[in-house]
Design a protein around this motif. Sequence first.
Motif, PDB file in Angstrom:
ATOM      1  N   LYS A 162       3.305  -5.971  10.304  1.00  0.00           N
ATOM      2  CA  LYS A 162       2.972  -5.645   9.035  1.00  0.00           C
ATOM      3  C   LYS A 162       1.938  -6.614   8.404  1.00  0.00           C
ATOM      4  CE  LYS A 162       6.670  -7.497   6.406  1.00  0.00           C
ATOM      5  NZ  LYS A 162       6.066  -8.472   5.555  1.00  0.00           N
ATOM      6  N   GLU A 170       1.632  -3.000  20.204  1.00  0.00           N
ATOM      7  CA  GLU A 170       0.926  -1.505  20.024  1.00  0.00           C
ATOM      8  C   GLU A 170       0.033  -1.610  19.360  1.00  0.00           C
ATOM      9  OE1 GLU A 170       4.128   1.095  19.431  1.00  0.00           O
ATOM     10  OE2 GLU A 170       5.136   0.829  21.220  1.00  0.00           O
ATOM     11  N   LYS A 171      -0.018  -2.573  18.264  1.00  0.00           N
ATOM     12  CA  LYS A 171      -1.090  -2.392  17.185  1.00  0.00           C
ATOM     13  C   LYS A 171      -2.341  -3.170  17.341  1.00  0.00           C
ATOM     14  CE  LYS A 171       2.766  -1.739  13.880  1.00  0.00           C
ATOM     15  NZ  LYS A 171       3.299  -2.230  12.803  1.00  0.00           N
ATOM     16  N   LEU A 172      -2.325  -4.330  18.083  1.00  0.00           N
ATOM     17  CA  LEU A 172      -3.256  -5.433  18.275  1.00  0.00           C
ATOM     18  C   LEU A 172      -3.471  -5.786  19.516  1.00  0.00           C
ATOM     19  CD1 LEU A 172      -2.316  -8.303  15.483  1.00  0.00           C
ATOM     20  CD2 LEU A 172      -4.304  -6.791  15.419  1.00  0.00           C
ATOM     21  N   THR A 219       7.047  -6.357  13.383  1.00  0.00           N
ATOM     22  CA  THR A 219       6.352  -5.350  13.941  1.00  0.00           C
ATOM     23  C   THR A 219       4.720  -5.611  13.619  1.00  0.00           C
ATOM     24  OG1 THR A 219       6.505  -3.802  12.001  1.00  0.00           O
ATOM     25  CG2 THR A 219       8.283  -3.699  13.454  1.00  0.00           C
ATOM     26  N   VAL A 264      -1.658  -7.508  11.338  1.00  0.00           N
ATOM     27  CA  VAL A 264      -2.709  -6.829  11.596  1.00  0.00           C
ATOM     28  C   VAL A 264      -3.835  -7.328  10.485  1.00  0.00           C
ATOM     29  CG1 VAL A 264      -3.566  -4.676  11.444  1.00  0.00           C
ATOM     30  CG2 VAL A 264      -1.561  -4.875  12.396  1.00  0.00           C
ATOM     31  N   LYS A 291       6.722  -3.529  19.251  1.00  0.00           N
ATOM     32  CA  LYS A 291       5.880  -2.790  18.205  1.00  0.00           C
ATOM     33  C   LYS A 291       4.519  -3.584  17.902  1.00  0.00           C
ATOM     34  CE  LYS A 291       8.801   0.605  17.553  1.00  0.00           C
ATOM     35  NZ  LYS A 291       8.301   2.178  18.119  1.00  0.00           N
ATOM     36  N   ASP A 308       8.817   0.458  10.490  1.00  0.00           N
ATOM     37  CA  ASP A 308       7.464   0.655   9.497  1.00  0.00           C
ATOM     38  C   ASP A 308       7.445   1.931   8.969  1.00  0.00           C
ATOM     39  OD1 ASP A 308       6.092  -1.554  10.795  1.00  0.00           O
ATOM     40  OD2 ASP A 308       5.467  -0.692  12.626  1.00  0.00           O
TER      41      ASP A 308
END
Length: 209
Positions: free
Chosen positions: A50, A77-79, A48, A53, A74, A15
């Motif tokens: 990109k 951790e974002k969603l 990851t 999201v 990864k 990222d």
Amino acid sequence: MNNQEAYNSWAAIYDDNHNKTRDLDALVTQKVLGQYTFENVLELGCGTGKNTVWLAKHAKEIWAMDFSSEMLGKLKEKLDTNKLNLYEVDIQRIWPIASQQVDLATTNLVLEHIQDLTFIFKEAARVLKSGGTFFVSELHPIKQYLGSKARFETGGDLQTLDCYIHHISEYLEVAKRTGFECVDLQEWFDDNNRTLPPRIVSFVFTKKD
């Protein structure tokens, strides 16, 4: 190291490192798919996240698949995973998705690692509803002819992944054989500078009734 090991290693910096192809692909995805409405999405090679999201902001539910556990980590951790179904799988084997389950399937910067596209398109046709959309965004074969391919540097060593060149005609021919119609084909350039070779090619295929 094989491609799976390479992506597991790449995940830590994917990222953050300089990557024109990754960044243009994200812009292409949003510009093209922003014209469509969809509820149930399958993302092949989500990495990851990109694009995941952005897709999650527009979909009710997402099925996301990748063979890299580190990349998937990864993404987690974002969603919020309430609307996200994650699968650590090799997309070259039967997908753990029911037939006619989704109205959009996407794959970004993945098919250059797949030698035979036929299985991918057949599975996409299986899991898509009638009239569903298959979006493909890939490194343009012209860039590949000039020597570009997926690579990254770690620990001072350059890691180059195994890649295959797929001509634009190949995408169109495989799509036709597997029950798709191409409704949009575009070439994308760095900074929209059309004096340079295109970096990305994108396709929108529709599953025929």
